[in-house]
Design a protein around this motif. Sequence first.
Motif, mmCIF file in Angstrom:
data_model
loop_
_atom_site.group_PDB
_atom_site.id
_atom_site.type_symbol
_atom_site.label_atom_id
_atom_site.label_comp_id
_atom_site.label_asym_id
_atom_site.label_seq_id
_atom_site.Cartn_x
_atom_site.Cartn_y
_atom_site.Cartn_z
ATOM 1 N N GLY A 1 0.814 -1.210 0.000
ATOM 2 C CA GLY A 1 0.000 0.000 0.000
ATOM 3 C C GLY A 1 0.844 1.255 0.000
ATOM 4 O O GLY A 1 0.538 2.235 -0.695
ATOM 5 N N ILE A 2 1.942 1.243 0.782
ATOM 6 C CA ILE A 2 2.826 2.420 0.827
ATOM 7 C C ILE A 2 3.475 2.647 -0.529
ATOM 8 O O ILE A 2 3.553 3.785 -1.032
ATOM 9 C CB ILE A 2 3.886 2.243 1.931
ATOM 10 C CG1 ILE A 2 3.213 2.238 3.323
ATOM 11 C CG2 ILE A 2 4.937 3.349 1.860
ATOM 12 C CD1 ILE A 2 4.148 1.906 4.462
ATOM 13 N N LEU A 3 3.979 1.559 -1.136
ATOM 14 C CA LEU A 3 4.597 1.689 -2.454
ATOM 15 C C LEU A 3 3.598 2.181 -3.495
ATOM 16 O O LEU A 3 3.925 3.049 -4.333
ATOM 17 C CB LEU A 3 5.177 0.328 -2.880
ATOM 18 C CG LEU A 3 6.367 -0.184 -2.064
ATOM 19 C CD1 LEU A 3 6.766 -1.580 -2.527
ATOM 20 C CD2 LEU A 3 7.549 0.770 -2.180
ATOM 21 N N PHE A 4 2.397 1.644 -3.438
ATOM 22 C CA PHE A 4 1.358 2.090 -4.379
ATOM 23 C C PHE A 4 1.023 3.556 -4.169
ATOM 24 O O PHE A 4 0.805 4.301 -5.125
ATOM 25 C CB PHE A 4 0.111 1.225 -4.207
ATOM 26 C CG PHE A 4 -1.007 1.592 -5.136
ATOM 27 C CD1 PHE A 4 -0.968 1.233 -6.471
ATOM 28 C CD2 PHE A 4 -2.104 2.317 -4.670
ATOM 29 C CE1 PHE A 4 -1.997 1.569 -7.325
ATOM 30 C CE2 PHE A 4 -3.125 2.671 -5.512
ATOM 31 C CZ PHE A 4 -3.075 2.294 -6.852
ATOM 32 N N LEU A 5 1.008 3.998 -2.893
ATOM 33 C CA LEU A 5 0.725 5.397 -2.589
ATOM 34 C C LEU A 5 1.818 6.298 -3.136
ATOM 35 O O LEU A 5 1.553 7.359 -3.714
ATOM 36 C CB LEU A 5 0.577 5.574 -1.080
ATOM 37 C CG LEU A 5 0.259 6.999 -0.586
ATOM 38 C CD1 LEU A 5 -1.077 7.465 -1.137
ATOM 39 C CD2 LEU A 5 0.256 7.042 0.933
ATOM 40 N N ILE A 6 3.099 5.885 -2.964
ATOM 41 C CA ILE A 6 4.206 6.694 -3.457
ATOM 42 C C ILE A 6 4.158 6.797 -4.980
ATOM 43 O O ILE A 6 4.311 7.877 -5.567
ATOM 44 C CB ILE A 6 5.545 6.086 -2.996
ATOM 45 C CG1 ILE A 6 5.667 6.192 -1.466
ATOM 46 C CG2 ILE A 6 6.718 6.785 -3.673
ATOM 47 C CD1 ILE A 6 6.861 5.471 -0.896
ATOM 48 N N VAL A 7 3.917 5.639 -5.640
ATOM 49 C CA VAL A 7 3.851 5.644 -7.094
ATOM 50 C C VAL A 7 2.681 6.496 -7.572
ATOM 51 O O VAL A 7 2.786 7.269 -8.535
ATOM 52 C CB VAL A 7 3.733 4.200 -7.624
ATOM 53 C CG1 VAL A 7 3.486 4.203 -9.131
ATOM 54 C CG2 VAL A 7 4.995 3.413 -7.306
ATOM 55 N N GLY A 8 1.512 6.397 -6.890
ATOM 56 C CA GLY A 8 0.337 7.171 -7.292
ATOM 57 C C GLY A 8 0.537 8.657 -7.134
ATOM 58 O O GLY A 8 0.163 9.448 -8.011
ATOM 59 N N ILE A 9 1.145 9.081 -6.013
ATOM 60 C CA ILE A 9 1.376 10.504 -5.792
ATOM 61 C C ILE A 9 2.317 11.063 -6.846
ATOM 62 O O ILE A 9 2.084 12.144 -7.408
ATOM 63 C CB ILE A 9 1.932 10.736 -4.370
ATOM 64 C CG1 ILE A 9 0.848 10.413 -3.326
ATOM 65 C CG2 ILE A 9 2.414 12.166 -4.204
ATOM 66 C CD1 ILE A 9 1.337 10.485 -1.901
ATOM 67 N N ASN A 10 3.393 10.342 -7.131
ATOM 68 C CA ASN A 10 4.326 10.810 -8.161
ATOM 69 C C ASN A 10 3.689 10.802 -9.536
ATOM 70 O O ASN A 10 3.984 11.673 -10.373
ATOM 71 C CB ASN A 10 5.584 9.930 -8.162
ATOM 72 C CG ASN A 10 6.521 10.237 -6.993
ATOM 73 O OD1 ASN A 10 7.340 11.148 -7.069
ATOM 74 N ND2 ASN A 10 6.377 9.495 -5.909
ATOM 75 N N TYR A 11 2.799 9.856 -9.781
ATOM 76 C CA TYR A 11 2.115 9.823 -11.086
ATOM 77 C C TYR A 11 1.202 11.030 -11.243
ATOM 78 O O TYR A 11 1.124 11.625 -12.324
ATOM 79 C CB TYR A 11 1.324 8.537 -11.212
ATOM 80 C CG TYR A 11 0.534 8.433 -12.488
ATOM 81 C CD1 TYR A 11 1.164 8.126 -13.692
ATOM 82 C CD2 TYR A 11 -0.838 8.668 -12.504
ATOM 83 C CE1 TYR A 11 0.458 8.050 -14.870
ATOM 84 C CE2 TYR A 11 -1.562 8.592 -13.677
ATOM 85 C CZ TYR A 11 -0.912 8.268 -14.864
ATOM 86 O OH TYR A 11 -1.628 8.200 -16.031
#
Length: 315
Positions: free
Chosen positions: A16-26
């Motif tokens: 979830g944390i990795l997905f959140l980081i990737v989503g925010i940067n996207y």
Amino acid sequence: MKLSREVKTAILVISGILFLIVGINYLKGINIFEPKNEFYTEFDYNALTPSSPVTIKGNIVGKINSIKYDFETGKTRVAFSIDKGLKFSKDSKMRLYELGLMGGNGMAIIPVEGGTPAKNGDFLASEVEEGLVKSLTSNFSGLSSGLDDTLESADSLLVNLNKLIEDDSDKGLKSAIAELNSTIKSFKSLSYSFNSLISKNDDNLTAVISNFNKVSADLATLSADLKDVEISKTVKNLDQTLLSVNELLAGLDNGDGTLGKLLNDDELYNNLEVASQQLQELLQDFKLNPSRYIKVSVFGKKDKSGYVKPEDERQ
């Protein structure tokens, strides 16, 4: 190999944390999976954050990795990464600019044509663009004078408003509020009276509404019946009847037929008038001298008297 519940939970949290980081940067327009080159620059003061974007001609092409203060030079050293696909000269400058009034700051690459291409780890020169805040600071004296006038006008407005509130005359705000309060109380009393009237006449109102519904239903039935009636055919028959009556009256007026001749023949009228007069005289004679018409004789004596016309014809 069976994983425990704790391990599954840890994997889920990390994912979830990795997905959140990737989503925010996207959402920021940054793809963290693309290969990047790291570059460095310096500013006299720090006006950036690690989340500040790096742009070129308005397009986000990188991000700031770290911001450190150099104790030897007294400047802020900024490390930032750029997509490897972007090619620009080493002589290009990094410009510090404002993203907006409340949007913070960012860095923009000001490319220079020609020169040696920039490589990973190169140091780039920097400059600062005069932004909105700095412009407002340089013009603060003019704004302050205008602000003084505005505050003076606001003070006069508040003084007049205070006088209006404290005015006890008929034109004052207190009087207006009191009249409004009285009006609201009267309206409230009227509302209570209206509600009481409705509650007392609830049965009558219900009966009136029921009668209205019944009348509406009857009118609907009547409308349906009228819809089924061939009104055009009835009107056509009536028109033909009136036409026949008009032809009959025209014939009578022209003297056609027996009745027409009776109405228009003057000679027949005169003959009828003479016959009527003669019949009247005959009845009078029969009344005065019945022996002429009825022969009743007891001794055989004949009446030799003649007809005598009375002076009054009604006798």
